[in-house]
Design an enzyme around this catalytic site. Structure first.
Site, PDB file in Angstrom:
ATOM      1  N   THR A  27     -62.815 163.358 -30.893  1.00 60.04           N
ATOM      2  CA  THR A  27     -63.909 163.658 -29.943  1.00 60.04           C
ATOM      3  C   THR A  27     -63.777 165.027 -29.264  1.00 60.04           C
ATOM      4  OG1 THR A  27     -62.749 162.617 -28.101  1.00 60.04           O
ATOM      5  CG2 THR A  27     -64.220 161.193 -29.374  1.00 60.04           C
ATOM      6  N   TRP A  28     -62.848 165.853 -29.737  1.00 55.77           N
ATOM      7  CA  TRP A  28     -62.684 167.161 -29.092  1.00 55.77           C
ATOM      8  C   TRP A  28     -63.995 167.947 -29.210  1.00 55.77           C
ATOM      9  CZ3 TRP A  28     -58.730 171.497 -30.758  1.00 55.77           C
ATOM     10  CH2 TRP A  28     -58.575 172.398 -29.674  1.00 55.77           C
TER      11      TRP A  28
ATOM     12  N   ASP B 256     -60.360 158.522 -30.781  1.00 57.38           N
ATOM     13  CA  ASP B 256     -59.358 159.328 -30.071  1.00 57.38           C
ATOM     14  C   ASP B 256     -60.050 160.276 -29.101  1.00 57.38           C
ATOM     15  OD1 ASP B 256     -56.524 160.564 -29.933  1.00 57.38           O
ATOM     16  OD2 ASP B 256     -57.852 162.277 -30.234  1.00 57.38           O
TER      17      ASP B 256
ATOM     18  N   TYR C 154     -60.671 166.847 -22.897  1.00 57.45           N
ATOM     19  CA  TYR C 154     -61.867 167.220 -23.662  1.00 57.45           C
ATOM     20  C   TYR C 154     -63.089 167.247 -22.738  1.00 57.45           C
ATOM     21  CZ  TYR C 154     -58.720 166.038 -27.539  1.00 57.45           C
ATOM     22  OH  TYR C 154     -57.644 165.955 -28.391  1.00 57.45           O
TER      23      TYR C 154
ATOM     24  N   GLN D  92     -48.915 161.898 -32.182  1.00 58.63           N
ATOM     25  CA  GLN D  92     -50.133 162.505 -32.746  1.00 58.63           C
ATOM     26  C   GLN D  92     -49.868 164.000 -32.928  1.00 58.63           C
ATOM     27  OE1 GLN D  92     -54.444 163.530 -31.000  1.00 58.63           O
ATOM     28  NE2 GLN D  92     -54.157 161.338 -31.245  1.00 58.63           N
TER      29      GLN D  92
ATOM     30  N   TYR E 245     -54.008 164.999 -36.495  1.00 60.02           N
ATOM     31  CA  TYR E 245     -55.193 165.634 -35.890  1.00 60.02           C
ATOM     32  C   TYR E 245     -55.611 166.887 -36.655  1.00 60.02           C
ATOM     33  CZ  TYR E 245     -52.489 168.978 -32.783  1.00 60.02           C
ATOM     34  OH  TYR E 245     -51.708 169.962 -32.248  1.00 60.02           O
TER      35      TYR E 245
END
Ligand SMILES: NC(=O)c1ccc[n+]([C@@H]2O[C@H](COP(=O)([O-])OP(=O)(O)OC[C@H]3O[C@@H](n4cnc5c(N)ncnc54)[C@H](OP(=O)(O)O)[C@@H]3O)[C@@H](O)[C@H]2O)c1
Length: 274
Positions: A17-18, A46, A51, A159, A187
């Protein structure tokens, strides 16, 4: 399907969701994209307080409203909030933004100046209070994980940056985690949609497979059953493509083509991060 150290199975393919929540006008489409991903079985989401400074967590809250039980929810605390009291307060803000009672997996986003042991203490307090179900770390190398000492047994994941372009973790971090039955979350698995997707080797494999370069990049991360891959996609066509990447079986020839273009590591390198 990967499993957490406590035996809970989690989806191999989730959703990042960045950059979501940064523009008000795009929020509805972003929540729709996440919901489409849920419909297609990408039920691990995630996010992080970082963010859009909470904006992405709000989008997640909108996306999962009424569907909480379907979702395995991951969020992360800023290092500067990862103190004994700071982490508890940050987690409560995240819960509020996502309109949920508990976070399934709460990660330290990267190491800062707060001692790891203090952050673990805060995480354990959050777990005891039912605000999180498990905790883990992000952007930690083998020496950081070793520093956890006995608490490493309770660390659910690390992560890290992992893609064809960034294979350094294969040298020691992935085997270290696999030996402890700790899944690793990859990621930026498609190189943030940048030059990786224009690489000739990827195009060659994609043509052979009748797939897109992004699907090949994703399928490559998923070849290892201990990896959870979390691509971010706001475009519904991308969401559909990514979900379909689970069906792609790369052949020995495909893997050899990719190894020739993106060599596996032969020595220890410092952990790469974005
Ligand atoms: N722990 C950490 O420090 C850390 C650091 C970075 C990222 N992360 C997490 O990992 C997630 C994924 O990493 P990321 O967002 O950096 O990069 P990524 O997932 O590798 O790439 C995302 C970009 O690729 C595009 N894309 C998605 N699917 C595509 C497809 N099938 N074909 C072509 N382009 C496609 C997206 O476009 P659209 O959005 O327009 O569809 C977006 O621009 C993040 O969102 C975040 O949740 C964690």
């Amino acid at each position: 399907m990967p499993s957490l150290p406590d035996g809970t199975p989690i989806p191999a393919l989730g959703q990042g969701t960045w950059h979501m929540g940064e523009k008000g006008a795009a929020r509805k489409a972003e929540a729709d994209a996440l919901r489409l991903g849920l419909d297609l079985g990408m039920t691990l989401i995630d996010t992080a307080e970082m963010y859009a400074e909470g904006g992405a967590e709000e989008v997640v809250g909108e996306a999962i409203a009424g569907r909480r039980a379907e979702v395995f929810l991951v969020s992360k605390v800023y290092p500067h909030n990862a103190s004994r009291r700071g982490a508890v307060a940050a987690c409560e803000r995240s819960l509020k933004r996502m309109k949920v009672e508990t976070i399934d997996l709460y990660l330290l986003h990267w190491r800062g100046s707060v001692p790891l042991a203090e952050t673990v203490e805060a995480f354990e307090a959050l777990r005891a209070a039912g605000k999180i179900r498990r905790w883990g770390v992000s952007n930690c190398d083998v020496d950081d994980l070793e520093e956890l000492g006995p608490a490493l047994a309770d660390c659910a994941t690390d992560q890290v940056l992992y893609s064809l372009e960034h294979r350094g973790v294969e040298f020691d971090l992935l085997p270290f985690c696999a030996a402890r039955r700790m899944p690793v979350m990859a990621y930026s698995p498609i190189g943030q949609g940048g030059k990786l997707l224009r690489h000739r080797a990827l195009a060659r494999v994609a043509a052979r497979q009748g797939a897109t370069p992004a699907q090949v990049a994703l399928a490559w991360t998923l070849r290892d059953a201990t990896i959870v891959s979390i691509p971010k996609a706001s475009d519904p066509a991308h969401v559909r493509q990514n979900a379909a990447a689970r069906e792609l079986a790369l052949t020995a020839e495909d893997l050899a083509t990719l190894d020739a273009a993106f060599a596996p590591p032969t020595r220890k390198r410092g952990l790469a991060m974005l």
